[in-house]
Write a protein that holds these residues in place. Structure first.
Motif, PDB file in Angstrom:
ATOM      1  N   GLN A   1       0.848  -1.191   0.000  1.00 13.32           N
ATOM      2  CA  GLN A   1       0.000   0.000   0.000  1.00 13.32           C
ATOM      3  C   GLN A   1       0.878   1.234   0.000  1.00 13.32           C
ATOM      4  N   GLY A   2       0.494   2.199  -0.798  1.00  9.66           N
ATOM      5  CA  GLY A   2       1.308   3.386  -0.923  1.00  9.66           C
ATOM      6  C   GLY A   2       1.199   4.313   0.263  1.00  9.66           C
ATOM      7  N   GLN A   3       2.245   5.094   0.432  1.00 12.58           N
ATOM      8  CA  GLN A   3       2.254   6.117   1.470  1.00 12.58           C
ATOM      9  C   GLN A   3       2.668   7.439   0.869  1.00 12.58           C
ATOM     10  N   ALA A  24       6.058  10.102  -2.548  1.00 12.62           N
ATOM     11  CA  ALA A  24       5.327   8.838  -2.519  1.00 12.62           C
ATOM     12  C   ALA A  24       6.276   7.679  -2.303  1.00 12.62           C
ATOM     13  N   SER A  25       5.789   6.666  -1.614  1.00 16.42           N
ATOM     14  CA  SER A  25       6.571   5.447  -1.419  1.00 16.42           C
ATOM     15  C   SER A  25       5.638   4.248  -1.503  1.00 16.42           C
ATOM     16  N   GLY A  26       6.197   3.122  -1.888  1.00 13.22           N
ATOM     17  CA  GLY A  26       5.396   1.909  -2.003  1.00 13.22           C
ATOM     18  C   GLY A  26       4.738   1.729  -3.357  1.00 13.22           C
ATOM     19  N   PHE A  27       4.852   2.707  -4.211  1.00 12.84           N
ATOM     20  CA  PHE A  27       4.334   2.595  -5.568  1.00 12.84           C
ATOM     21  C   PHE A  27       5.054   3.611  -6.438  1.00 12.84           C
ATOM     22  N   ARG A  28       4.964   3.437  -7.726  1.00 10.66           N
ATOM     23  CA  ARG A  28       5.620   4.326  -8.674  1.00 10.66           C
ATOM     24  C   ARG A  28       4.603   5.342  -9.188  1.00 10.66           C
ATOM     25  N   VAL A  29       4.899   6.601  -8.957  1.00 13.10           N
ATOM     26  CA  VAL A  29       3.980   7.679  -9.322  1.00 13.10           C
ATOM     27  C   VAL A  29       3.588   7.662 -10.805  1.00 13.10           C
ATOM     28  N   PRO A  30       4.504   7.400 -11.731  1.00 14.46           N
ATOM     29  CA  PRO A  30       4.120   7.471 -13.144  1.00 14.46           C
ATOM     30  C   PRO A  30       3.052   6.463 -13.558  1.00 14.46           C
ATOM     31  N   TYR A  31       2.826   5.441 -12.755  1.00 11.04           N
ATOM     32  CA  TYR A  31       1.907   4.380 -13.157  1.00 11.04           C
ATOM     33  C   TYR A  31       0.549   4.465 -12.473  1.00 11.04           C
ATOM     34  N   HIS A  32       0.306   5.547 -11.766  1.00  5.81           N
ATOM     35  CA  HIS A  32      -0.971   5.714 -11.073  1.00  5.81           C
ATOM     36  C   HIS A  32      -1.510   7.122 -11.295  1.00  5.81           C
ATOM     37  N   ASN A  33      -2.823   7.208 -11.416  1.00  6.25           N
ATOM     38  CA  ASN A  33      -3.439   8.538 -11.351  1.00  6.25           C
ATOM     39  C   ASN A  33      -3.085   9.144  -9.998  1.00  6.25           C
ATOM     40  N   ASN A  74       9.242  12.113 -12.053  1.00  3.00           N
ATOM     41  CA  ASN A  74       9.276  10.651 -12.067  1.00  3.00           C
ATOM     42  C   ASN A  74      10.527  10.101 -11.396  1.00  3.00           C
ATOM     43  N   ALA A  75      11.639  10.752 -11.577  1.00  5.52           N
ATOM     44  CA  ALA A  75      12.896  10.265 -11.018  1.00  5.52           C
ATOM     45  C   ALA A  75      12.876  10.290  -9.487  1.00  5.52           C
ATOM     46  N   LYS A  76      12.245  11.324  -8.924  1.00  7.87           N
ATOM     47  CA  LYS A  76      12.188  11.451  -7.465  1.00  7.87           C
ATOM     48  C   LYS A  76      10.929  10.816  -6.889  1.00  7.87           C
ATOM     49  N   ASN A  77      10.034  10.353  -7.752  1.00  6.72           N
ATOM     50  CA  ASN A  77       8.757   9.768  -7.326  1.00  6.72           C
ATOM     51  C   ASN A  77       7.957  10.748  -6.459  1.00  6.72           C
ATOM     52  N   THR A  78       7.911  11.963  -6.926  1.00  7.06           N
ATOM     53  CA  THR A  78       7.197  13.010  -6.196  1.00  7.06           C
ATOM     54  C   THR A  78       6.263  13.777  -7.123  1.00  7.06           C
ATOM     55  N   VAL A  79       5.311  14.443  -6.524  1.00  3.59           N
ATOM     56  CA  VAL A  79       4.489  15.417  -7.236  1.00  3.59           C
ATOM     57  C   VAL A  79       4.494  16.694  -6.410  1.00  3.59           C
ATOM     58  N   TYR A  94      -4.113  20.399   2.709  1.00  5.91           N
ATOM     59  CA  TYR A  94      -3.938  19.966   1.335  1.00  5.91           C
ATOM     60  C   TYR A  94      -3.363  18.547   1.338  1.00  5.91           C
ATOM     61  N   HIS A  95      -4.048  17.665   0.619  1.00  9.95           N
ATOM     62  CA  HIS A  95      -3.672  16.261   0.589  1.00  9.95           C
ATOM     63  C   HIS A  95      -3.233  15.843  -0.802  1.00  9.95           C
ATOM     64  N   CYS A  96      -2.188  15.062  -0.836  1.00 11.63           N
ATOM     65  CA  CYS A  96      -1.793  14.358  -2.047  1.00 11.63           C
ATOM     66  C   CYS A  96      -2.543  13.028  -2.057  1.00 11.63           C
ATOM     67  N   ALA A  97      -3.049  12.620  -3.204  1.00 11.89           N
ATOM     68  CA  ALA A  97      -3.872  11.418  -3.242  1.00 11.89           C
ATOM     69  C   ALA A  97      -3.676  10.667  -4.542  1.00 11.89           C
TER      70      ALA A  97
END
Length: 123
Positions: A1-3, A24-33, A74-79, A94-97
Motif C-alpha cells: 500500500q502506498g504512502q 510517494a513510497s510503495g508505488f511508482r507515481v508514473p503508473y498511477h493517477n 518521475n525520477a524522485k517519485n514526487t508530485v 492539502y492532501h496528495c492522493a
C-alpha cells in the motif's frame, strides 16, 4: 500500500505563493493517477487536480483553474502543487492522493491519501 508525505505548507500573506510537495513510497507515481485535494474541517473535500495516466493530462477543479499548477518528478517519485495568488478562501489541509478518477473532464474522487499539509493565509 502506498504512502505519502506532504510538505511545504505554512503561513502566507494574501497574494503570496506556496509550493507543496508530496513524496510517494510503495508505488511508482508514473503508473498511477495522482492528484491533490483540500479539505476544511466540517466541509467536504474540494478536488484540485488529477494527473491521469490514460492521457498524461492534468485536470483541474473548476474553482482552482489558473492559480494552481501540478507537476510530477518521475525520477524522485514526487508530485508538487504550486499555488499562486493565495486568497483568504484558500486555507485548508492539502492532501496528495492517488487513484483519482476523471469523467468528462471532471475530477470525481480519490482512492487513498496522506495526512496532508496545512496552508494558512493571513496578513
Amino acid at each position: 500500500q502506498g504512502q505519502f508525505v506532504e510538505s511545504g505548507g505554512g503561513l502566507v500573506q494574501p497574494g503570496g505563493s506556496l509550493r507543496l510537495s508530496c513524496e510517494a513510497s510503495g508505488f511508482r507515481v508514473p503508473y498511477h493517477n495522482i492528484g491533490w485535494f483540500r479539505q476544511v474541517p466540517g466541509k467536504g473535500r474540494q478536488a484540485i487536480s488529477c494527473l491521469s495516466t490514460l492521457d498524461d493530462h492534468i485536470y483541474y477543479g473548476d474553482s482552482v483553474k489558473g492559480r494552481f499548477t501540478m507537476g510530477r518528478d518521475n525520477a524522485k517519485n514526487t508530485v508538487h502543487l504550486q499555488i499562486d495568488s493565495l486568497r483568504p478562501d484558500d486555507p485548508a489541509v492539502y492532501h496528495c492522493a492517488t487513484d483519482c478518477s476523471v469523467v468528462g473532464g471532471r475530477i470525481l474522487g480519490f482512492g487513498s491519501w496522506g495526512q496532508g499539509t496545512q496552508v494558512t493565509v493571513s496578513s
